[in-house]
Design an enzyme around this catalytic site. Structure first.
Site, mmCIF file in Angstrom:
data_model
loop_
_atom_site.group_PDB
_atom_site.id
_atom_site.type_symbol
_atom_site.label_atom_id
_atom_site.label_comp_id
_atom_site.label_asym_id
_atom_site.label_seq_id
_atom_site.Cartn_x
_atom_site.Cartn_y
_atom_site.Cartn_z
ATOM 1 N N CYS A 161 39.748 45.986 35.769
ATOM 2 C CA CYS A 161 39.654 46.216 37.219
ATOM 3 C C CYS A 161 38.185 46.042 37.609
ATOM 4 O O CYS A 161 37.372 46.933 37.370
ATOM 5 C CB CYS A 161 40.137 47.613 37.600
ATOM 6 S SG CYS A 161 40.001 47.924 39.387
ATOM 7 N N HIS B 264 46.682 36.710 35.658
ATOM 8 C CA HIS B 264 46.469 36.231 37.033
ATOM 9 C C HIS B 264 47.147 34.880 37.252
ATOM 10 O O HIS B 264 47.137 34.030 36.343
ATOM 11 C CB HIS B 264 44.971 36.074 37.323
ATOM 12 C CG HIS B 264 44.272 37.381 37.504
ATOM 13 N ND1 HIS B 264 44.201 38.015 38.727
ATOM 14 C CD2 HIS B 264 43.654 38.197 36.611
ATOM 15 C CE1 HIS B 264 43.554 39.155 38.583
ATOM 16 N NE2 HIS B 264 43.212 39.299 37.320
ATOM 17 N N GLU C 233 48.425 42.532 44.160
ATOM 18 C CA GLU C 233 48.093 43.025 42.817
ATOM 19 C C GLU C 233 49.303 43.580 42.062
ATOM 20 O O GLU C 233 50.135 44.296 42.621
ATOM 21 C CB GLU C 233 47.038 44.131 42.900
ATOM 22 C CG GLU C 233 45.653 43.617 43.218
ATOM 23 C CD GLU C 233 44.596 44.652 42.902
ATOM 24 O OE1 GLU C 233 44.822 45.463 41.987
ATOM 25 O OE2 GLU C 233 43.565 44.651 43.590
ATOM 26 N N CYS D 9 40.289 42.111 45.050
ATOM 27 C CA CYS D 9 40.695 42.119 43.644
ATOM 28 C C CYS D 9 39.566 41.437 42.869
ATOM 29 O O CYS D 9 39.396 40.222 42.968
ATOM 30 C CB CYS D 9 42.020 41.378 43.453
ATOM 31 S SG CYS D 9 42.584 41.397 41.732
ATOM 32 N N GLY E 217 40.727 39.158 40.109
ATOM 33 C CA GLY E 217 41.349 38.002 40.764
ATOM 34 C C GLY E 217 40.290 37.024 41.266
ATOM 35 O O GLY E 217 40.454 35.805 41.158
#
Ligand SMILES: N[C@H](CCC[C@H](N)C(=O)O)C(=O)O
Length: 292
Positions: free
Chosen positions: A76, A165, A215, A224, A227
């Protein structure tokens, strides 16, 4: 109330984060506590970043990441920046190493307050993303959604940044796609045995992208970080941009550099909102009294 530990409600470009201090404890934040906190009027979050003592020589802390739905995540980016800011304020140190499910991360807080995190290396192999079928070229796989004759989103780039992803490249404004409708269908598509974070990305210049993300385990978020790293790598890998880009998310910009040594460096802000104490088993919490 059971035994309470300190927490801080923070955010990384509007990605709602709860940092929980589990140092000195041998248990973990429970999924039940995550779901209970998520319902809190002021503690609604996208991810929990739980700071644990490190059992690894030379590593400062272990970080346990939970999504809003109680599922665990390997990475994260926005949450890691929040952890760095909280620890820098507490310890006066500016750089840290963390053990995560994605591996060992290094991070530092700069003099201007921005935080850089080395998010490690991207993984492109189909079984590392992971995918449930073999694809040799994961820079665009056969996956589409919407009417067969005119798919709305198709041929995503897939990779792991520690977490899975899928990046769908689009030519229209990223806000013109119904991500709220397509996100959950793609997140839970059988091609992704561990589900996936679903992003819509658009090139806006030779060093800039727009990005929106649905997400895994959290839904639509305002940013994100992992991301943004995946989109930057996909853009550079396919010649859409260079290796250093500004990714503009709904919550604001991140600077991403995919270094020649394959490490992806993410730089951006973190923001503290309020602190309190929480029971990591039940999720019961109380805010600290703010000095008048
Ligand atoms: N939902 C993600 C984890 C958080 C990713 C995002 N908040 C970030 O800043 O990287 C997953 O389950 O892989």
């Amino acid at each position: 109330m059971g035994s309470m530990v300190p927490f801080a409600k923070m955010n990384g470009l509007g990605n709602d984060i709860v940092v929980i201090d589990m140092r000195g404890r041998s248990d973990a934040v429970t999924a039940e506590a995550a779901v209970a906190l998520a319902r809190g009027d002021r503690t609604g979050f996208d991810q929990i970043m739980a700071i644990h003592d490190s059992k690894t020589q030379g590593v400062d802390y272990r970080i346990d990441i939970l999504n809003r739905d109680g599922s665990r995540a390997q990475a994260c980016g926005n949450g890691t920046r929040c952890v760095v800011q909280a620890l820098a304020a507490e310890t006066g140190r500016k750089s840290f190493t963390f053990k995560t499910l994605a591996g060992i991360l290094t991070a530092e807080e700069h003099a201007d307050g921005l935080v850089s995190v080395d998010m490690g290396r991207p993984e492109f192999a189909w079984d590392k993303v992971p995918l449930s079928e073999e694809f040799h070229d994961t820079s665009r796989i056969e996956l589409q959604i919407g009417p067969i004759e005119a798919p709305v989103l198709h041929s995503p780039a897939v990779m792991s940044m520690g977490n899975p992803h899928a990046i769908f490249w689009v030519s229209e404004d990223v806000w013109s796609y119904d991500l709220e409708r397509f996100g959950p269908l793609l997140e839970n598509h059988p091609i992704f045995p561990e589900r996936a974070n679903i992003s819509i990305a658009r090139v806006t210049g030779d060093a800039s992208l727009d990005l929106r993300t649905w997400e895994r385990g959290a839904g639509l978020t305002r940013a994100c970080g992992s991301g943004a790293c995946a989109a930057a790598v996909s853009a550079a890998r396919t010649g859409r941009t260079g290796r250093t880009v500004t990714v503009t998310l709904p919550g604001g910009p991140l600077r991403i550099e995919w270094r020649e040594d394959d490490h992806v460096i993410m730089t951006g802000p973190a923001e503290w909102e309020f602190s309190g104490r929480v029971d990591p088993v039940t999720g019961e919490w109380q805010a600290d009294e703010v000095a008048a």
